[in-house]
Design an enzyme around this catalytic site. Structure first.
Site: not given
Ligand SMILES: [Zn+2]
Length: 666
Positions: A151, A307
């Site tokens: 991320e 995710e």
């Protein structure tokens, strides 16, 4: 290559490095993964302090064991590079690796992501550990894909980054004269006479120059990208055949993910929608929009949902458990929209630390006899029936233009309606007119190809960068249909306003309108617009326009200077048409307006049967996904006999979809 495995990847973040003191649990993990029909594990994301406990001292034994176990259980390892968090020794010895916040103060060691994007030391260290990983596992049978960092986000204001920013500006602008002109630095006497006078936008410094803020976001994007390219260099060299991805975050605005698209093999993103235990139509539309945004980044090539939670998250104010079926439907939606994976954060709950109450496939109880585990295993069995969609691209005739740089410009300018610009929400509303009809639609940036589409809706395209207006003009002249709205074509790439009447940059002639004024309305205040025999509400922002060749399709029914002015126009231009919606509409207008165009242009939905409210469809390969987000039972009437692949049965006629139910039809 459009696919890297013949099956849908089913797995998620697996952190055996947290359990290195109780390694007996690793074999239990393998047993449970088999039971959950999990075929992949993402390992090593935050494992640096175990991989390199002291500078230059490496400890790969534990990872060797895990990789071997995964291989012997027939599972794919998505191996992470560990740069998302670093060991304490590194920050202690090389403080420059830590991030400096906007305040100018360097962070202390802690949390994650907290690193400088420019630091030569950090780049050297990340490249070195990545090289070690690649050399060690290049021939390992479990190695399937690289997961780069985690991320990527944030920005660093340290002196190294400031210097790099100034160098980047010199390359972008060439001379200070040009920069001073483009940034309009005569305003408030801000003309720079030396590059050293420029620094990043700061709360206590320069934060009123939109062009600086735009430049800083572009620079931050480039700095993340060059950090990423430095990370993957040794992997490309040593494992050229292993695909590379990095997990992105929804509609995160800190960087422009499109810049990464050419340099990742697979787009991947982390999907945490606001599901509820009731009607999820709104969230489903928003999430479908994001899936299509990521899918469109590489021309429709399948992406990975890197995710998602199998149950709850831990970072909301109230983390509500969801009914069985909600997460399963969420996973099916991802696949329907182009995901070749369903992956979770996380496989096993941490015992301690910040994320110990975030949902996981395996809970603290440690066995498979939980509702969440059974849900995951049931979904795993369905995913095993979907080999036919792996690698399948979808094509669309319609697109929504949602542009990251435009979103920055929209956020940064001062004026008009400051509080309700809602660029994401506006674009999601236009998207919904297509989604709710089951029309395939791409979500593209202003730099992507227009010519493959018959219809493009580009709401609130405030920023029109150099070359974009020409491409829109060519597209419409060539026969395309383009929908623009209020506040279109106001400023260029440096937020310098177009002169000579809006929509600027050459778009005035394409739309055949001149927008003379822009008005802002209070909350609860509306202008009325008549269109197609109905009356609609205009909210927050309204242009007052003059037709200059365009035909008025709708008018304001508001007194005063609005009276009799057009609110919706259509301009025949070349072989195409450009529409201008002068106000911010509510969903009913967008649905009716787009619905009319869809019917007229005969843009076909994926399903040949009508969809009740809350039910969406998406065709992928040979399979048609029918999904019920409406929060209650819904009935569809199928147009013919189908094979229901998930339930392994033949279906036809009237079918009742339970709450959160779905059909996968062949
Ligand atoms: Zn820095």
């Amino acid at each position: 290559m459009d696919k890297y495995y013949d099956r849908i990847i089913h797995g998620g973040d697996y952190n055996p490095d947290q359990w290195v003191d109780t390694k007996e649990i690793w074999d239990e993990d393998m047993r449970l993964m088999d039971l959950a029909k999990v075929n992949s594990a993402t390992v090593g994301i935050f494992a640096w302090s175990l991989l390199e406990p002291e500078e230059g001292v490496y400890n790969f034994g534990w990872l060797d064991e895990i990789m071997d176990k995964l291989a012997s259980h027939g599972k794919k390892a998505i191996l992470a590079t560990p740069s998302g968090a670093r060991p304490p020794w590194m920050a202690q010895k090389y403080p420059e690796v830590l991030r400096v916040e906007e305040s100018g103060v360097r962070n202390e060691y802690g949390v994650r992501h907290n690193h400088c994007l420019t630091s030569p030391v950090y780049r050297e260290k990340t490249a070195a550990i990545n090289r070690m990983l690649a050399q060690r596992y290049k021939d390992h049978p479990a190695l399937f894909m690289w997961h780069i960092s985690n991320e990527y986000s944030g920005e660093c204001h340290c002196e190294l980054c400031q210097k790099a920013f100034r160098e980047w500006l010199q390359k972008e602008y060439g001379t200070l004269d040009r920069l001073n002109f483009k940034w309009w630095n005569g305003f408030w006497s801000h003309r720079f006479t030396s590059w050293d006078q420029i620094s990043s936008p700061k709360y206590r410094g320069e934060n009123h120059v939109p062009a600086l803020r735009l430049a800083w976001r572009r620079f931050t994007t480039q700095q993340h990208l060059s950090f990423y390219l430095n990370e993957i260099a040794p992997l490309r060299e040593i494992t050229p055949d292993v695909p590379v991805t990095t997990n992105m975050m929804r509609l995160y605005k800190g960087i422009d993910y499109h810049s990464f698209a050419p340099y990742v093999d697979v787009i991947s993103w982390d999907n945490y929608p606001d599901w509820t235990n009731g009607d999820n139509t709104e969230s489903a539309n928003e999430t479908a929009f994001v899936h299509d945004y990521f899918r469109s980044m590489k021309d429709g090539k399948p992406f990975y949902m890197m995710e998602s939670t199998p149950s709850i998250v831990n970072w909301k104010g109230v983390n509500r458990q969801l009914k069985s079926g909600v997460q399963e439907l969420s996973a099916i939606q991802a696949v329907a929209h182009g995901a070749d994976s369903v992956q979770y954060f996380q496989w096993r709950k941490s015992r301690g630390g910040h994320e110990k109450f975030h949902g996981a496939v395996v809970d603290h109880v440690g066995h498979e006899n939980t509702r969440v585990f059974r849900d995951v295993a049931r979904l795993g069995a369905v995913l095993e029936k979907l080999d036919a969609v792996v690698g399948a691209r979808t094509t669309a005739k319609a697109a929504i233009l949602y542009d990251r740089e435009n979103s920055w410009a929209v956020d940064f300018f001062c004026g008009y309606h400051r509080d309700r610009r809602d660029y994401d929400k506006v674009c999601e509303r236009w998207y919904r007119a297509f989604w709710s009809r089951g029309i395939p639609v791409d979500v593209i940036s202003a730099d992507q190809d227009f010519d493959r589409y018959d219809l493009i809706a580009a709401p609130f395209l405030y920023m029109v960068r150099a070359g974009t207006a020409e491409r829109i003009e060519r597209y419409v002249r060539g026969g395309g249909r383009w929908i623009g709205t209020y506040l279109t074509g106001i400023a260029d790439e440096d937020d310098l306003c177009y002169l000579g009447g809006f929509p600027g940059g050459g778009l005035r002639k394409v739309f055949g309108v001149w927008a003379e004024e822009t008005d802002s309305l209070d909350e609860g205040e509306y202008n009325l617009v008549s269109f197609g025999g109905r009356t609609y509400r205009a909210e927050y922002t309204c242009d007052v326009i003059h037709a200059e060749g365009a035909t008025a399709l709708g008018e304001y029914r508001t007194a005063s200077y609005y009276a009799g002015t057009p609110a919706v126009t259509k301009n025949a231009y070349g072989n195409g048409e450009a529409y201008y919606v002068a106000f911010r509409p509510q969903q009913d207008f967008i649905d009716d307006f787009c619905g009319g165009l869809i019917d007229e242009m005969q843009i076909q939905p994926d399903a040949a049967f009508p969809l009740p409210e809350g039910v969406s469809t998406r065709k992928r390969g040979e399979l048609l996904f029918v999904m019920n987000f409406g929060g209650e039972e819904k009935t569809v009437v199928l147009d013919r006999e189908y094979r229901d692949v998930a339930a392994d049965r033949t279906v036809s006629g009237e079918i009742t979809l339970p709450e959160n139910g779905y059909l996968i039809l062949r």
